[in-house]
Every structure is written in C-alpha cells, then in structure tokens.
Design a protein around this motif. Sequence first.
Motif, mmCIF file in Angstrom:
data_model
loop_
_atom_site.group_PDB
_atom_site.id
_atom_site.type_symbol
_atom_site.label_atom_id
_atom_site.label_comp_id
_atom_site.label_asym_id
_atom_site.label_seq_id
_atom_site.Cartn_x
_atom_site.Cartn_y
_atom_site.Cartn_z
ATOM 1 N N GLN B 37 49.981 48.854 41.924
ATOM 2 C CA GLN B 37 51.545 48.377 42.031
ATOM 3 C C GLN B 37 51.932 47.958 43.030
ATOM 4 O OE1 GLN B 37 53.928 51.715 40.293
ATOM 5 N NE2 GLN B 37 55.491 50.224 38.941
ATOM 6 N N ASP B 38 52.868 46.781 42.620
ATOM 7 C CA ASP B 38 53.255 46.129 43.819
ATOM 8 C C ASP B 38 54.896 46.211 43.752
ATOM 9 O OD1 ASP B 38 50.453 44.170 44.607
ATOM 10 O OD2 ASP B 38 50.953 45.751 45.994
ATOM 11 N N PRO B 39 55.792 45.956 44.712
ATOM 12 C CA PRO B 39 57.269 46.369 44.256
ATOM 13 C C PRO B 39 57.720 44.945 43.500
ATOM 14 C CG PRO B 39 56.902 47.000 46.488
ATOM 15 C CD PRO B 39 55.479 46.611 46.180
ATOM 16 N N GLY B 40 58.421 45.102 42.335
ATOM 17 C CA GLY B 40 58.694 43.639 41.563
ATOM 18 C C GLY B 40 57.988 42.602 41.090
ATOM 19 N N MET B 41 56.312 43.068 40.946
ATOM 20 C CA MET B 41 55.166 42.294 40.596
ATOM 21 C C MET B 41 54.818 43.310 39.251
ATOM 22 S SD MET B 41 55.729 39.935 42.777
ATOM 23 C CE MET B 41 53.480 39.425 42.387
ATOM 24 N N GLY B 42 55.180 44.136 39.195
ATOM 25 C CA GLY B 42 54.440 44.827 37.417
ATOM 26 C C GLY B 42 53.399 45.375 38.248
ATOM 27 N N LEU B 43 52.674 45.747 37.154
ATOM 28 C CA LEU B 43 51.340 45.815 37.399
ATOM 29 C C LEU B 43 49.844 44.974 37.104
ATOM 30 C CD1 LEU B 43 52.632 48.836 36.359
ATOM 31 C CD2 LEU B 43 50.429 49.710 35.793
ATOM 32 N N LYS B 44 48.879 44.905 37.972
ATOM 33 C CA LYS B 44 47.804 44.565 38.400
ATOM 34 C C LYS B 44 46.474 44.364 38.416
ATOM 35 C CE LYS B 44 50.631 40.391 39.079
ATOM 36 N NZ LYS B 44 50.540 39.168 37.600
ATOM 37 N N LEU B 45 45.593 44.348 36.823
ATOM 38 C CA LEU B 45 44.703 44.792 37.027
ATOM 39 C C LEU B 45 43.841 44.432 37.545
ATOM 40 C CD1 LEU B 45 43.035 46.297 34.713
ATOM 41 C CD2 LEU B 45 42.296 44.393 33.519
#
Lengths: 114, 112
Positions: B37-45
């Motif tokens: 999870q990076d700020p403003g990016m949601g969660l990436k698998l």
Amino acid sequence: AQSVTQPDIHITVSEGASLELRCNYSYGATPYLFWYVQSPGQGLQLLLKYFSGDTLVQGIKGFEAEFKRSQSSFNLRKPSVHWSDAAEYFCAVSSDNQGGKLIFGQGTELSVKP
Amino acid sequence: NAGVTQTPKFRILKIGQSMTLQCTQDMNHNYMYWYRQDPGMGLKLIYYSVGAGITDKGEVPNGYNVSRSTTEDFPLRLELAAPSQTSVYFCASSYETRYEQYFGPGTRLTVT
C-alpha cells in the motif's frame, strides 16, 4: 483492463449527516464487490460484500451499498455518520476466474466534523 | 483464533539488504495474498497462492519472492532492498475466491 475508480480522494461530512462514497468498476466477468475500511495504522476490515442476489446489501456499522450493473457502480452509504467513522474506505472487485485477486480503488479518506 | 498475523510491525532497511516478512494464518484458508500500500494508490497485489506449493505473480512482483510450504505460512522475501520498496505491506487470506479476504495488521518498511 480491469479497474476500480473511487472519484473522491477526500470527503468531509458533519457528524449526523448522511454519507455516500462512490465506486465505479470496469470488469469483464461477473464481479464480486467489496467495501473495506482502514483506520489509521490498522489493517483492512470488511464492511460488506456483494456476490449475487439482492442488489442492496447491508454491512456492519450501519453501512449499506447498492450494486447497479447498468452504471457499473457500487456506492457505499450511511444515513447518519458518527465521529468514529473517520477512516479510509476502499472499494474492491474480484471474480472466480481471477484466483480471488482483489483489485482496489485508490481509496476515499473520510473526515467527520463535530 | 489469531486470524492473520504479520511480523515485524516496523523495519528499516539499508539499500541492498535482504529481509523476510512473515505471514501466518490460523483459519485453514487455502488462498493467501501479499499486497503493498502506497499513499493515494490503494493496494497492489504482489504475489498470491491458492494452496501449499502453488504461488503466482500479481500486479507488482518485481523485487520480491514468495514460498508456500504449508497452508499456514506465506513469507515474502525482499532480496536487494531498494527505496522504491518503501511501503506498507499487508498479508491476507481467504477460504475460497467467493469469500472475503482477512487482512493482517501490516508491516511498515522503510528502505534508506
């Protein structure tokens, strides 16, 4: 490409006011739709989910969401917001043929004014 | 049930160091996932697994490795840490694809 869009990065509402957080998705298969909430420094907690059937789903903490296939939307609502609802909210989508992988929106941060 | 547990909670790494983020679930779930999870990016698998011995890449797998030798454990390995890997990492598990994912509390990693 599959995607989830939450158009509002930050929303501020007054305590006791109603709330609607928007979520739009682009997905080829029949989607499973979720709303998660994240309090600061915490993990994600499931608020509600839609798999099939009744398009209006009820969740925890008084939240509900409505699936509208024609609009590719799954908006989250609450009739009266409490100060403890201040958090970040994520919409997510998955399907059977994607190994259950969740695709998340960017999140909406909710602030609550006293 | 403890649910999904992650260790450590916080870690600071120097560029080029290696580390393993631990994830354990006690719900007998078949599916496990790692997200960042990076700020403003949601969660990436990053990676996911549908059962012991089976893993597959997600959206952002570069710089990471995983293994799944047991149903309970799904460690994430960073071999050569880079500043771009500064993030909050979440592990999650679910029984099947139609079931919700349960998330751990996260590991906050800083690479300097």
